[in-house]
Scaffold this motif. Structure first.
Motif, short mmCIF file in Angstrom:
data_model
loop_
_atom_site.label_atom_id
_atom_site.label_comp_id
_atom_site.label_asym_id
_atom_site.label_seq_id
_atom_site.Cartn_x
_atom_site.Cartn_y
_atom_site.Cartn_z
N TYR A 64 10.32 -13.24 -25.95
CA TYR A 64 10.73 -14.24 -24.97
C TYR A 64 9.56 -14.67 -24.11
O TYR A 64 8.53 -14.01 -24.04
CB TYR A 64 11.86 -13.70 -24.08
N GLU A 65 9.77 -15.80 -23.44
CA GLU A 65 8.83 -16.28 -22.43
C GLU A 65 9.60 -16.41 -21.13
O GLU A 65 10.84 -16.53 -21.14
CB GLU A 65 8.21 -17.63 -22.82
N THR A 66 8.88 -16.37 -20.04
CA THR A 66 9.48 -16.54 -18.73
C THR A 66 8.86 -17.78 -18.09
O THR A 66 7.64 -17.89 -18.01
CB THR A 66 9.22 -15.31 -17.83
N GLU B 230 14.24 -16.61 -18.33
CA GLU B 230 13.78 -16.13 -19.63
C GLU B 230 14.35 -17.01 -20.74
O GLU B 230 15.51 -17.40 -20.71
CB GLU B 230 14.23 -14.68 -19.86
N ARG B 231 13.50 -17.27 -21.72
CA ARG B 231 13.91 -18.01 -22.92
C ARG B 231 13.57 -17.14 -24.13
O ARG B 231 12.40 -16.96 -24.45
CB ARG B 231 13.17 -19.33 -23.02
N ILE B 232 14.61 -16.61 -24.75
CA ILE B 232 14.42 -15.77 -25.93
C ILE B 232 14.25 -16.67 -27.13
O ILE B 232 15.09 -17.54 -27.40
CB ILE B 232 15.59 -14.80 -26.12
N ASN C 96 6.44 -12.14 -24.34
CA ASN C 96 6.66 -10.71 -24.25
C ASN C 96 7.49 -10.31 -25.45
O ASN C 96 8.40 -11.06 -25.85
CB ASN C 96 7.44 -10.35 -22.98
N ILE C 97 7.21 -9.17 -26.02
CA ILE C 97 8.09 -8.58 -27.03
C ILE C 97 8.49 -7.23 -26.47
O ILE C 97 7.64 -6.37 -26.26
CB ILE C 97 7.40 -8.45 -28.40
N ALA D 132 22.91 -15.59 -24.41
CA ALA D 132 22.85 -16.86 -23.69
C ALA D 132 21.42 -17.39 -23.61
O ALA D 132 21.17 -18.58 -23.83
CB ALA D 132 23.46 -16.71 -22.29
N ALA D 133 20.47 -16.50 -23.31
CA ALA D 133 19.06 -16.92 -23.22
C ALA D 133 18.54 -17.40 -24.57
O ALA D 133 17.72 -18.31 -24.64
CB ALA D 133 18.20 -15.78 -22.69
N TYR D 134 19.01 -16.80 -25.65
CA TYR D 134 18.61 -17.23 -26.98
C TYR D 134 19.20 -18.60 -27.31
O TYR D 134 18.53 -19.45 -27.92
CB TYR D 134 19.07 -16.19 -28.03
N LEU D 135 20.45 -18.81 -26.91
CA LEU D 135 21.13 -20.08 -27.22
C LEU D 135 20.77 -21.20 -26.25
O LEU D 135 21.09 -22.36 -26.50
CB LEU D 135 22.65 -19.87 -27.21
#
Length: 192
Positions: A59-61, A67-69, A94-95, A171-174
């Motif tokens: 993800y990135e912040t 956060e955006r996964i 980040n992983i 939710a962050a992934y979608l």
């Protein structure tokens, strides 16, 4: 320990015993605790990682802390920051381990040397990267769909891991809020 990865490779190419051993000798086991980073923003990615146990999120912040996964990695999946690995520039991602996780990692330079020694290994990675590229193309189109369509596609592609993920991470992934996800799940449950 290497069986899962060797089975993954065998789906694409057939390596003889000597090539398998040479490849396995170049791998290093890395264990992560829950919430431990495999890669942090600002660091240079120097490895490709194959998940053999557990799961991670990439993800990135953004500047506002949201956060955006962009990717999950569970058993039998490769994960890395491809851009940082290729260019040897600091990662924007980040992983992080979602649970106790074990990965087999291979250093970029060691892998490049193995490509010369074992051409079928390069063929394997070529096929894996082609498949990953196709998945990314689908993901780009998916993000242009409605929230309901995104969730349905997520269930089709990742239904087996849904129970291992928090509502916040899904939710962050979608690219939707947790409230929207809750609403969609309620509607979805009502249809079953």
């Amino acid at each position: 320990m290497h069986t899962l990865l060797l089975n993954h490779i065998a789906r694409y190419v057939t390596l003889d015993d000597a090539a398998q051993q040479t490849f396995c000798d170049a791998l290093e086991l890395k264990r992560l605790r829950r919430y431990q980073y495999l890669l942090q923003e600002g660091a240079i990615c120097r490895h490709d990682y194959f998940v053999i146990k557990g799961g991670v999120r990439q993800y990135e912040t953004d500047a506002g802390g949201k956060e955006r996964i962009i990717h999950f990695g569970f058993e039998d999946w490769w994960i890395s920051d491809r851009y940082s690995l290729l260019t040897q520039t600091p990662s924007i991602y980040n992983i992080e381990a979602l649970e106790a996780t074990e990965v087999l990692q291979i250093n970029k330079d060691a892998l490049e040397a193995l490509f010369l020694e074992i051409p079928l290994l390069e063929r394997y990675f070529h096929k894996v990267l082609q498949q990953a590229f196709a998945i990314w193309q689908r993901r780009i189109l998916l993000l242009q769909k409605s929230a309901e369509e995104r969730y349905n596609a997520f269930l089709q592609d990742y239904g087996a891991i849904e129970q291992r993920l928090s509502q916040q991470h899904i939710a962050a992934y979608l690219g939707i809020t947790r409230e929207t996800l809750s609403r969609i799940r309620s509607q979805y449950a009502g249809k079953i």
